[in-house]
Design a protein around this motif. Structure first.
Motif, PDB file in Angstrom:
ATOM      1  N   ARG A   1       0.856  -1.189   0.000  1.00 15.37           N
ATOM      2  CA  ARG A   1       0.000   0.000   0.000  1.00 15.37           C
ATOM      3  C   ARG A   1       0.891   1.237   0.000  1.00 15.37           C
ATOM      4  N   ILE A   2       0.779   2.012  -1.051  1.00 18.61           N
ATOM      5  CA  ILE A   2       1.622   3.200  -1.172  1.00 18.61           C
ATOM      6  C   ILE A   2       1.313   4.134  -0.010  1.00 18.61           C
ATOM      7  N   THR A   3       2.342   4.382   0.794  1.00 24.41           N
ATOM      8  CA  THR A   3       2.166   5.139   2.037  1.00 24.41           C
ATOM      9  C   THR A   3       3.216   6.246   2.090  1.00 24.41           C
ATOM     10  N   PRO A   4       2.860   7.450   1.654  1.00 29.04           N
ATOM     11  CA  PRO A   4       3.835   8.540   1.634  1.00 29.04           C
ATOM     12  C   PRO A   4       4.039   9.148   3.019  1.00 29.04           C
ATOM     13  N   ALA A   5       5.044   9.978   3.121  1.00 32.08           N
ATOM     14  CA  ALA A   5       5.292  10.703   4.363  1.00 32.08           C
ATOM     15  C   ALA A   5       4.100  11.585   4.715  1.00 32.08           C
ATOM     16  N   THR A   6       3.740  11.587   5.972  1.00 33.80           N
ATOM     17  CA  THR A   6       2.689  12.494   6.455  1.00 33.80           C
ATOM     18  C   THR A   6       3.284  13.660   7.232  1.00 33.80           C
ATOM     19  N   LEU A   7       4.570  13.562   7.548  1.00 35.16           N
ATOM     20  CA  LEU A   7       5.314  14.661   8.162  1.00 35.16           C
ATOM     21  C   LEU A   7       6.479  14.969   7.235  1.00 35.16           C
ATOM     22  N   THR A   8       6.485  16.185   6.676  1.00 34.53           N
ATOM     23  CA  THR A   8       7.510  16.540   5.696  1.00 34.53           C
ATOM     24  C   THR A   8       8.278  17.782   6.134  1.00 34.53           C
ATOM     25  N   TYR A   9       9.431  17.963   5.503  1.00 33.58           N
ATOM     26  CA  TYR A   9      10.259  19.138   5.741  1.00 33.58           C
ATOM     27  C   TYR A   9      10.854  19.558   4.402  1.00 33.58           C
ATOM     28  N   THR A  10      11.479  20.722   4.348  1.00 34.66           N
ATOM     29  CA  THR A  10      12.088  21.182   3.100  1.00 34.66           C
ATOM     30  C   THR A  10      13.609  21.305   3.193  1.00 34.66           C
ATOM     31  N   ASP A  11      14.139  21.812   4.284  1.00 34.33           N
ATOM     32  CA  ASP A  11      15.580  21.996   4.418  1.00 34.33           C
ATOM     33  C   ASP A  11      16.186  21.049   5.457  1.00 34.33           C
ATOM     34  N   SER A  12      15.676  21.098   6.681  1.00 32.88           N
ATOM     35  CA  SER A  12      16.214  20.242   7.729  1.00 32.88           C
ATOM     36  C   SER A  12      15.176  20.042   8.824  1.00 32.88           C
ATOM     37  N   LEU A  13      15.382  18.992   9.579  1.00 25.22           N
ATOM     38  CA  LEU A  13      14.492  18.659  10.690  1.00 25.22           C
ATOM     39  C   LEU A  13      15.317  17.888  11.707  1.00 25.22           C
ATOM     40  N   THR A  14      15.213  18.268  12.974  1.00 21.48           N
ATOM     41  CA  THR A  14      15.951  17.581  14.028  1.00 21.48           C
ATOM     42  C   THR A  14      14.983  16.833  14.931  1.00 21.48           C
ATOM     43  N   LEU A  15      15.292  15.566  15.166  1.00 18.15           N
ATOM     44  CA  LEU A  15      14.499  14.711  16.041  1.00 18.15           C
ATOM     45  C   LEU A  15      15.387  14.273  17.204  1.00 18.15           C
ATOM     46  N   HIS A  16      14.758  13.858  18.287  1.00 14.01           N
ATOM     47  CA  HIS A  16      15.505  13.372  19.438  1.00 14.01           C
ATOM     48  C   HIS A  16      14.906  12.049  19.878  1.00 14.01           C
ATOM     49  N   ILE A  17      15.722  11.022  19.878  1.00 12.24           N
ATOM     50  CA  ILE A  17      15.332   9.718  20.401  1.00 12.24           C
ATOM     51  C   ILE A  17      16.110   9.531  21.693  1.00 12.24           C
ATOM     52  N   GLY A  18      15.446   9.820  22.808  1.00 12.89           N
ATOM     53  CA  GLY A  18      16.167   9.875  24.072  1.00 12.89           C
ATOM     54  C   GLY A  18      17.219  10.954  24.004  1.00 12.89           C
ATOM     55  N   ASP A  19      18.448  10.597  24.317  1.00 17.16           N
ATOM     56  CA  ASP A  19      19.554  11.566  24.278  1.00 17.16           C
ATOM     57  C   ASP A  19      20.231  11.637  22.919  1.00 17.16           C
ATOM     58  N   THR A  20      19.756  10.863  21.970  1.00 17.33           N
ATOM     59  CA  THR A  20      20.394  10.830  20.649  1.00 17.33           C
ATOM     60  C   THR A  20      19.741  11.837  19.710  1.00 17.33           C
ATOM     61  N   GLU A  21      20.539  12.760  19.225  1.00 10.64           N
ATOM     62  CA  GLU A  21      20.065  13.746  18.251  1.00 10.64           C
ATOM     63  C   GLU A  21      20.142  13.141  16.859  1.00 10.64           C
ATOM     64  N   VAL A  22      19.058  13.270  16.126  1.00 13.29           N
ATOM     65  CA  VAL A  22      18.974  12.744  14.759  1.00 13.29           C
ATOM     66  C   VAL A  22      18.646  13.910  13.839  1.00 13.29           C
ATOM     67  N   ARG A  23      19.611  14.291  13.032  1.00 12.04           N
ATOM     68  CA  ARG A  23      19.407  15.422  12.123  1.00 12.04           C
ATOM     69  C   ARG A  23      19.071  14.902  10.724  1.00 12.04           C
ATOM     70  N   LEU A  24      17.976  15.382  10.190  1.00  8.92           N
ATOM     71  CA  LEU A  24      17.590  15.090   8.817  1.00  8.92           C
ATOM     72  C   LEU A  24      17.842  16.344   7.991  1.00  8.92           C
ATOM     73  N   PHE A  25      18.472  16.183   6.841  1.00 12.28           N
ATOM     74  CA  PHE A  25      18.620  17.354   5.977  1.00 12.28           C
ATOM     75  C   PHE A  25      18.630  16.935   4.518  1.00 12.28           C
ATOM     76  N   HIS A  26      18.218  17.870   3.699  1.00 12.67           N
ATOM     77  CA  HIS A  26      18.118  17.670   2.255  1.00 12.67           C
ATOM     78  C   HIS A  26      19.358  18.247   1.590  1.00 12.67           C
ATOM     79  N   PRO A  27      20.149  17.437   0.870  1.00 12.02           N
ATOM     80  CA  PRO A  27      21.374  17.932   0.253  1.00 12.02           C
ATOM     81  C   PRO A  27      21.153  18.601  -1.094  1.00 12.02           C
ATOM     82  N   GLY A  28      19.876  18.742  -1.509  1.00 11.43           N
ATOM     83  CA  GLY A  28      19.569  19.207  -2.848  1.00 11.43           C
ATOM     84  C   GLY A  28      19.346  18.020  -3.756  1.00 11.43           C
TER      85      GLY A  28
END
Length: 317
Positions: free
Chosen positions: A139-166
């Motif tokens: 079942r095609i299931t696209p992202a329901t939470l999107t960003y354009t440049d960057s987004l930072t998430l935290h899983i406990g004490d671990t920082e997870v940076r998402l970014f788009h390189p172009g």
């Protein structure tokens, strides 16, 4: 980082008609693991997960329901709870077809805005190329939470940076960077042991993305396909892309088609990379970029089959 660090049983026994080795989990740091699907060829992508014992973030899914369920089982076997967040590094079906398996368990799918757009636009893309594969009820299931440049998430004490390189491998790539752990999940910006593949993105953008990745000063690199490795892989990918760039410039100036150029190319050090037929697809991308023209996907698939000895490409899922 090599496959010798794996802890999950990794029998080299084949499974099903594809006759490929079983996937395995590689612990990278406390709460951080890669999930490797050997041998990394067509439809055999990598995934990963980050957990603090209470929440789990999954990076990419898998090309079939069966393989997505194996991934889900591997997360559970590690002692981590079921993923509540799933990040897609790009829209290709080998990385997103399993989204529905995890969304059904309540996970939120996250991706670049371009990834969501393309996931919806291409639909059951792998079915169109490899119709005989047993994908299951995808079942095609696209992202329901999107960003354009960057987004930072935290899983406990671990920082997870998402970014788009172009635009690079695709128009909606996401790099997943764990700065405290010096671990980067590159998606298909990087192939380790396989031929890079850029028809859906940009040659120049792929080269720029490698510079961005180098700037992270990562210690561990989880490529989109192939074994977990180190930043030295960036040099191999760059040399290959420069090789494509030069072939395209010279071939176009001589009035030769991408297929003619690919057939006459001396692969040299790149002859050892899997799925060398991708060269002609990459040349189509380079020609399109030089001409400012849209990509002819039908020609890409036709010419890759020709380069594959006239045989259809083989999805190993």
């Amino acid at each position: 980082m090599s496959s010798s660090t794996r802890t999950s049983p990794t029998a080299e026994a084949a499974h099903g008609p594809s006759a490929v080795p079983e996937p395995y989990t590689v612990p990278l740091a406390p709460g951080v693991s890669a999930y490797v699907q050997p041998d990394g060829g067509w439809c055999l992508n990598n995934a990963g997960f980050v957990t603090d014992g209470d929440r789990t973030l999954l990076i990419d899914t898998a090309p079939t329901v069966r393989r997505a369920e194996l991934l889900r089982d591997a997360v559970a076997a590690s002692g981590a709870p079921a993923p509540s967040l799933v990040v897609n590094t790009h829209h290709h079906g080998d990385h997103t077809y399993g989204n529905g398996v995890f969304a059904a368990d309540g996970a939120t799918i996250i991706g670049h805005a371009g990834c969501r757009e393309q996931t919806l636009a291409v639909g059951h893309q792998l079915h169109a190329i490899w119709p005989s594969v047993e994908y299951g009820d995808v079942r095609i299931t696209p992202a329901t939470l999107t960003y354009t440049d960057s987004l930072t998430l935290h899983i406990g004490d671990t920082e997870v940076r998402l970014f788009h390189p172009g635009p690079a491998h695709t128009v909606g790539d996401t790099v997943v960077w764990l700065p405290q752990r010096r671990i980067v999940f590159t998606g298909d910006l990087v192939f380790n042991g396989g031929t890079p593949f850029i028809p859906f993105g940009s040659l120049a953008g792929s080269l720029r993305a490698l510079e961005v990745l180098r700037g992270l000063d990562a210690e561990v690199v989880v490529p989109g396909h192939g074994r977990v490795t180190d930043p030295g892989v960036f040099d191999t990918v760059e040399r290959y892309l420069r090789f494509v760039e030069e072939l395209a410039r010279e071939g176009r100036a001589a009035g030769r088609s991408p297929l003619e150029v690919a057939r006459g190319a001396d692969l040299g050090e790149f002859a050892q990379l899997q799925e060398s037929e991708r060269l002609v697809g990459n040349l189509h991308r380079a020609y399109a970029d030089l001409d400012g023209a849209p990509l002819d996907l039908a020609a890409v698939l036709r010419d890759m089959a020709t380069m594959n000895g006239g045989r259809p490409l083989a999805c190993h899922a």
